[in-house]
Design an enzyme around this catalytic site. Sequence first.
Site, PDB file in Angstrom:
ATOM      1  N   TYR A 141      11.587  10.252   4.963  1.00  0.00           N
ATOM      2  CA  TYR A 141      10.201   9.769   4.972  1.00  0.00           C
ATOM      3  C   TYR A 141       9.444  10.422   6.117  1.00  0.00           C
ATOM      4  O   TYR A 141       9.713  11.563   6.456  1.00  0.00           O
ATOM      5  CB  TYR A 141      10.165   8.225   4.988  1.00  0.00           C
ATOM      6  CG  TYR A 141       8.837   7.749   4.476  1.00  0.00           C
ATOM      7  CD1 TYR A 141       8.420   8.109   3.191  1.00  0.00           C
ATOM      8  CD2 TYR A 141       7.965   7.023   5.267  1.00  0.00           C
ATOM      9  CE1 TYR A 141       7.173   7.731   2.714  1.00  0.00           C
ATOM     10  CE2 TYR A 141       6.724   6.651   4.798  1.00  0.00           C
ATOM     11  CZ  TYR A 141       6.329   7.010   3.526  1.00  0.00           C
ATOM     12  OH  TYR A 141       5.103   6.652   3.065  1.00  0.00           O
ATOM     13  N   ARG A 194      -4.797  11.574  -0.710  1.00  0.00           N
ATOM     14  CA  ARG A 194      -4.820  11.404   0.749  1.00  0.00           C
ATOM     15  C   ARG A 194      -3.391  11.186   1.229  1.00  0.00           C
ATOM     16  O   ARG A 194      -2.999  10.103   1.617  1.00  0.00           O
ATOM     17  CB  ARG A 194      -5.698  10.195   1.112  1.00  0.00           C
ATOM     18  CG  ARG A 194      -6.089  10.130   2.577  1.00  0.00           C
ATOM     19  CD  ARG A 194      -6.535   8.743   2.958  1.00  0.00           C
ATOM     20  NE  ARG A 194      -5.516   7.736   2.779  1.00  0.00           N
ATOM     21  CZ  ARG A 194      -4.569   7.446   3.665  1.00  0.00           C
ATOM     22  NH1 ARG A 194      -4.489   8.106   4.797  1.00  0.00           N
ATOM     23  NH2 ARG A 194      -3.682   6.496   3.413  1.00  0.00           N
ATOM     24  N   LYS A 212       9.334   6.618  -0.814  1.00  0.00           N
ATOM     25  CA  LYS A 212       9.137   5.163  -0.668  1.00  0.00           C
ATOM     26  C   LYS A 212      10.183   4.388  -1.459  1.00  0.00           C
ATOM     27  O   LYS A 212      10.718   3.383  -0.994  1.00  0.00           O
ATOM     28  CB  LYS A 212       7.743   4.763  -1.179  1.00  0.00           C
ATOM     29  CG  LYS A 212       6.604   5.147  -0.256  1.00  0.00           C
ATOM     30  CD  LYS A 212       6.331   4.062   0.762  1.00  0.00           C
ATOM     31  CE  LYS A 212       5.243   4.536   1.711  1.00  0.00           C
ATOM     32  NZ  LYS A 212       4.869   3.565   2.707  1.00  0.00           N
ATOM     33  N   GLU A 284      -0.208   4.068  -3.477  1.00  0.00           N
ATOM     34  CA  GLU A 284       0.181   4.812  -2.285  1.00  0.00           C
ATOM     35  C   GLU A 284      -0.682   6.056  -2.103  1.00  0.00           C
ATOM     36  O   GLU A 284      -0.806   6.872  -3.019  1.00  0.00           O
ATOM     37  CB  GLU A 284       1.656   5.222  -2.436  1.00  0.00           C
ATOM     38  CG  GLU A 284       2.325   5.625  -1.162  1.00  0.00           C
ATOM     39  CD  GLU A 284       2.447   4.479  -0.174  1.00  0.00           C
ATOM     40  OE1 GLU A 284       2.125   4.711   1.003  1.00  0.00           O
ATOM     41  OE2 GLU A 284       2.843   3.365  -0.561  1.00  0.00           O
ATOM     42  N   ASP A 285      -1.290   6.175  -0.926  1.00  0.00           N
ATOM     43  CA  ASP A 285      -2.016   7.390  -0.530  1.00  0.00           C
ATOM     44  C   ASP A 285      -3.147   7.784  -1.494  1.00  0.00           C
ATOM     45  O   ASP A 285      -3.318   8.956  -1.822  1.00  0.00           O
ATOM     46  CB  ASP A 285      -1.038   8.552  -0.329  1.00  0.00           C
ATOM     47  CG  ASP A 285      -0.200   8.362   0.937  1.00  0.00           C
ATOM     48  OD1 ASP A 285      -0.438   7.377   1.650  1.00  0.00           O
ATOM     49  OD2 ASP A 285       0.677   9.184   1.213  1.00  0.00           O
ATOM     50  N   ASP A 307       0.042  -0.216   0.030  1.00  0.00           N
ATOM     51  CA  ASP A 307       0.806  -0.136   1.280  1.00  0.00           C
ATOM     52  C   ASP A 307      -0.068   0.338   2.439  1.00  0.00           C
ATOM     53  O   ASP A 307       0.106  -0.100   3.568  1.00  0.00           O
ATOM     54  CB  ASP A 307       1.996   0.803   1.098  1.00  0.00           C
ATOM     55  CG  ASP A 307       2.997   0.678   2.229  1.00  0.00           C
ATOM     56  OD1 ASP A 307       3.226  -0.456   2.690  1.00  0.00           O
ATOM     57  OD2 ASP A 307       3.531   1.702   2.667  1.00  0.00           O
ATOM     58  N   ASP A 308      -1.018   1.225   2.159  1.00  0.00           N
ATOM     59  CA  ASP A 308      -1.878   1.748   3.232  1.00  0.00           C
ATOM     60  C   ASP A 308      -2.809   0.668   3.773  1.00  0.00           C
ATOM     61  O   ASP A 308      -3.113   0.647   4.967  1.00  0.00           O
ATOM     62  CB  ASP A 308      -2.699   2.943   2.719  1.00  0.00           C
ATOM     63  CG  ASP A 308      -1.806   4.025   2.142  1.00  0.00           C
ATOM     64  OD1 ASP A 308      -0.994   4.567   2.895  1.00  0.00           O
ATOM     65  OD2 ASP A 308      -1.885   4.291   0.925  1.00  0.00           O
ATOM     66  N   ASN A 449      -0.310   9.163  11.148  1.00  0.00           N
ATOM     67  CA  ASN A 449       0.818  10.023  10.769  1.00  0.00           C
ATOM     68  C   ASN A 449       0.307  11.361  10.250  1.00  0.00           C
ATOM     69  O   ASN A 449      -0.818  11.444   9.801  1.00  0.00           O
ATOM     70  CB  ASN A 449       1.629   9.354   9.650  1.00  0.00           C
ATOM     71  CG  ASN A 449       2.513   8.248  10.173  1.00  0.00           C
ATOM     72  OD1 ASN A 449       3.136   8.389  11.207  1.00  0.00           O
ATOM     73  ND2 ASN A 449       2.571   7.132   9.459  1.00  0.00           N
ATOM     74  N   ASN A 493       6.200   1.131  11.578  1.00  0.00           N
ATOM     75  CA  ASN A 493       6.501   1.817  10.324  1.00  0.00           C
ATOM     76  C   ASN A 493       6.426   0.825   9.170  1.00  0.00           C
ATOM     77  O   ASN A 493       7.062  -0.237   9.218  1.00  0.00           O
ATOM     78  CB  ASN A 493       7.907   2.430  10.421  1.00  0.00           C
ATOM     79  CG  ASN A 493       8.200   3.401   9.297  1.00  0.00           C
ATOM     80  OD1 ASN A 493       7.811   3.186   8.164  1.00  0.00           O
ATOM     81  ND2 ASN A 493       8.906   4.474   9.632  1.00  0.00           N
TER      82      ASN A 493
END
Length: 593
Positions: A141, A194, A212, A284-285, A307-308, A449, A493
């Site tokens: 990850y 992203r 993930k 995600e993203d 999650d973000d 990150n 994290n």
Amino acid sequence: MDKTMKEMRNGTGDSVMDVEGKSGFGGGVEDVYGEDSATEDQPVTPWTVSVASGYTLLRDPRHNKGLAFNGKERDAHYLRGLLPPSVLSQELQERKLMHNLRQYKVPLQRYMAMMDLQERNERLFYKLLIDNVEELLPVVYTPTVGEACQKYGSIFRHPQGLYISLKEKGKILEVLKNWPEKSIQVIVVTDGERILGLGDLGCQGMGIPVGKLSLYTALGGVRPSACLPITIDVGTNNEQLLKDEFYIGLRHKRATGQEYAELLDEFMSAVKQNYGEKVLIQFEDFANHNAFELLSRYRSSHLVFNDDIQGTASVVLSGIIAALKLVGGSLADHTFLFLGAGEAGTGIAELIALEMSKQTKAPLEQTRKKIWLVDSKGLIVSFRRELLQHFKKPWAHDHEPVKGLLDAVKAIKPTVLIGSSGVGKTFTKEVVQAMASFNEKPLILALSNPTSQSECTAEEAYAWSEGRAIFASGSPFDAVEYGGKVFVPGQANNAYIFPGLGLGLIISGAIRVHDDMLLAASEALAAQVTRENFDKGLIYPPFSNIRKISAHIAANVAAKAYDLGLASRLPRPKDLVKYAESCMYSPIYRSYR
């Protein structure tokens, strides 16, 4: 539980055999609706599994054990001669692989070696990851997965997960049916716009859902066959990728507006139709504008989690709750300043305000006033309200305009400084020194990150605050020696939270994600930080205990689901921690006869 083992040849030349399942985890999840929703494929007597034999068995990652097949198994399953004569235990295989991995000096080579292992021997991959989690987490990850996504076209060897592009519009349900596993519990989906702090990587963002979900299994115990990584490819605005001969996605600009919305709507409907009400869909993203919109649109009709926005918020809130034992006071006694007002920043801010409201019984509008945000145009204040995006408006408080971060720090005098802007080196020496000038123990969280985008390094935070800062970051940093003392920086994290959260949703049969579940996850994680951890300056527990931590988070989340009437798996287990542990996937090899 001993089982009588039978073997026979079937018409396809496959070997049908009973498998001995002494994993050490009994019990499991029984589903009243008849769905296969045990997190571990639990041993039931008798249970038979059709497994390919011979050469095909060695090419099946779920059942292949390599040189760990013993003599009897080699005879019974037509493996004699297909392997060298030596028999190695799983522990010896693990030692050999860790030795080999440590020879690689380039992190991306380690990543590729781990992906190859996952395609070859699934149980050994997870055994390796669980037993060496602190060493291998940065490989599978962040930060290495970021580089892997950037170069995904070049290193692409074997398709993992499902790719759903605009070409599949109108046929998404058929595409989902192409996936061989029918009992899916968790989907992680991205559109690649992203990826971490790296921007639009299009179809190559698949590395994120794959990474993930490997953590869902290793850290949360969700069985690998219940996990499905998906990339939705609507094009990319990354010119470099569009010109790259090795790019694996659609070669046109991103679809937006109605075309994009219709594709996502078809996807969400197809997932629910194919896998049922209780499948967890983790976004995600996605870029800010889509992330908030999708979460808002589907949170009342699907089991969805971003999650973000939510995972980051939960893990950061947990660190802050734990840090209060070092800095003193309650949550409401502190003032928070964020650099970054995107999905991560506003998500964290909202969860802090919710927890503060829960603790003080004050209205949410009031607790939000303890939290200030800085975006690219300066401090978010009320006179800017009309021009702000909707998710920033709750944070526009009365104050004169302030341009830069340093001026905002001096004006607001926060006790907690949080970076979520995705822009590196923004917590300058002047900013950290200003924080240290009016705080005995300034809490500094540099969350962006990968490592190159971190607002400051651990070494800078400790040196510029004369060793007084309590520091945590999004990417890992090594321990720092300052003034004769060794400081161990914590890592905020998301992997602390989402595997346990997902397990809690699964074992309770939750049908919706409620904000109170995120608060429950934060509180459970904070409770796992020990005095020994605090003495090193840590506000998060070590990852070496992550499965125990995930079980406690899962139990807290499941308890909240039952309390809120959102759980469908009845009756409620008496001891939710033990129940969560009993449902976890074990990577120990099965014995075949």
